[in-house]
Design an enzyme around this catalytic site. Structure first.
Site, mmCIF file in Angstrom:
data_model
loop_
_atom_site.group_PDB
_atom_site.id
_atom_site.type_symbol
_atom_site.label_atom_id
_atom_site.label_comp_id
_atom_site.label_asym_id
_atom_site.label_seq_id
_atom_site.Cartn_x
_atom_site.Cartn_y
_atom_site.Cartn_z
ATOM 1 N N ILE A 174 0.839 -1.206 0.000
ATOM 2 C CA ILE A 174 0.000 0.000 0.000
ATOM 3 C C ILE A 174 0.871 1.252 0.000
ATOM 4 C CG2 ILE A 174 -1.744 1.289 1.285
ATOM 5 C CD1 ILE A 174 -2.865 -1.403 2.209
ATOM 6 N N ASP A 175 1.927 1.268 0.795
ATOM 7 C CA ASP A 175 2.853 2.407 0.785
ATOM 8 C C ASP A 175 3.383 2.663 -0.619
ATOM 9 O OD1 ASP A 175 2.869 3.300 3.418
ATOM 10 O OD2 ASP A 175 4.471 1.962 4.041
ATOM 11 N N LEU A 176 3.861 1.617 -1.279
ATOM 12 C CA LEU A 176 4.509 1.807 -2.576
ATOM 13 C C LEU A 176 3.497 2.080 -3.688
ATOM 14 C CD1 LEU A 176 7.602 1.746 -2.958
ATOM 15 C CD2 LEU A 176 6.844 0.730 -0.825
#
Length: 395
Positions: free
Chosen positions: A171-173
């Site tokens: 999700i971060d990336l």
């Protein structure tokens, strides 16, 4: 800039980064790899929070992973002189990126309204966990938390398992890639209108977008549940997933039962209709599973690929690093660090025909405040004024 820049797509674009942890820095690094001048604002002395994670020889591997092609300027943002320096930077900048909790930048006097008054053309991206308002405004937003909240963990693993997070910060990336795309779109919009704008993004929105298939189906009345045999998607028909072989594992993707029956030399598989491959997926998987133990992974891959079956190996990260396609694509490169020695890093995933996008970075991740003097000189500060700011611990 003190180094000659190649003619990259974002050469000449200046980005002021208040980004922290993973989501924000990964966003601006994508822009820096494409030529943008990234000036990272850090706390004097200690630097940013991500410098304290995953240490090796006292250096943060997380920081080095996410901060190439960036310059470090240390500033006390609560000091009036620190704010004045930010305002001077913004006056000639193109982009501001921040991912503090909502309201922090406004309280510092550095929110969009304040900075757009200085530079109406500024593109200001504010990334957060859940968005700028709403019932979760005060909650912490982080990759694992969003995997749990948005259904990703509940869609992964076997039905009888606890919800299972993925093995990477997906999700971060994914959010970082969307942020870089949004900034690019806003800069393109500015070339047509001359206007900057505020962009709000969130990990929650990115997590839902990442799971478009499952969320869309659920919203439109198609309810999916995980299989007990651990298929790779709750909406997939068997045999979609990982299979153990005599030696090693492989994955088998989408395939018709007729094609699979022929490849595995098991006629009973062809009796399953397309619909039954889902409704009777546990039964079909149970037929396939013991057959896969008859050969090694390498033998199965040779056989199945020759039969046109969508399949592939299951590799560890060590095996990935020596994978022939990985090496052919030159995804890894080496860079030197004065204390860490040789660091292997992952290049930008973008290649472009009309720009000499370098496969190697122009600069390694910076030391805390490494470029403070350099940036202040660019703003017109002389040595005496810089020395005074250091004495007052503004920088």
């Amino acid at each position: 800039m003190t180094e000659a820049e190649p003619n990259l797509p974002f050469s000449g674009v200046k980005v002021i980064s208040f980004a922290q942890l993973a989501q924000g820095p990964a966003s601006v690094q994508l822009l820096g790899d494409l030529g943008a001048d990234i000036i990272k604002i850090e706390r004097p002395g200690t630097g940013s929070l991500e410098r304290t994670y995953r240490l090796r020889n006292g250096e943060s591997l997380l920081f080095h992973m996410l901060h190439r092609n960036q310059r470090s300027l240390t500033l006390d943002l609560k000091a009036p002189q620190g704010k004045d320096i930010v305002n001077s930077l913004v006056a000639t900048a193109d982009v501001v990126v921040e991912n503090f909790r909502p309201g922090v930048m406004d309280r510092l006097g550095l929110g969009y309204e304040a900075l757009s008054n200085i530079n109406p053309g500024i593109v200001y991206l504010s990334a957060s966990g859940f968005g700028p308002s709403g019932p979760y405004l005060s909650r912490p937003g982080q990759d694992l938390i969003l995997q749990g909240l948005t259904g990703l963990a509940s869609a992964t693993g076997k039905r009888s398992d606890l919800p299972t997070p993925t093995g990477a910060s997906v999700i971060d990336l994914h959010s970082a890639a969307l942020n870089a795309f949004a900034i690019s779109a806003a800069l393109f919009h500015r070339t047509k209108t001359g206007k900057g704008q505020l962009i709000n993004t969130s990990l929650m929105d990115a997590a839902v977008h990442l799971q478009t298939e499952n969320v869309f189906d659920c919203a439109n009345g198609i309810k999916k549940v995980r299989s007990e045999c651990g298929l790779a998607s709750p909406g997939a028909s068997a045999p979609y997933g990982v299979f153990e072989t005599k030696e090693g594992c492989i994955v088998i993707s989408d395939v018709s039962t007729a094609q699979l029956a022929d490849a595995l030399e098991e006629p009973s598989i062809a009796e399953f209709t397309k619909e039954e491959a889902y409704s009777r997926r546990e039964e079909l998987h149970a037929i396939v599973k013991p057959i896969m133990m008859r050969r090694t992974a390498e033998e199965w891959l040779d056989h199945l690929l020759a039969k046109g079956i969508w399949c592939g190996p299951v590799k560890t990260y060590d095996e990935l690093l020596v994978d022939p396609q990985m090496e052919h694509n030159k995804m890894m490169f080496e860079m030197q660090h004065p204390r860490l020695g040789t660091l292997r890093n992952i290049r930008s995933p973008i290649t472009m025909s009309e720009a000499p996008l370098e496969r190697h970075p122009r600069r390694a991740a910076p030391e805390v405040g490494q470029h403070t003097d350099e940036v202040l000189h660019e703003l017109g500060f002389d040595e005496a004024r810089i020395a005074a700011l250091k004495a007052d611990k503004v920088v």
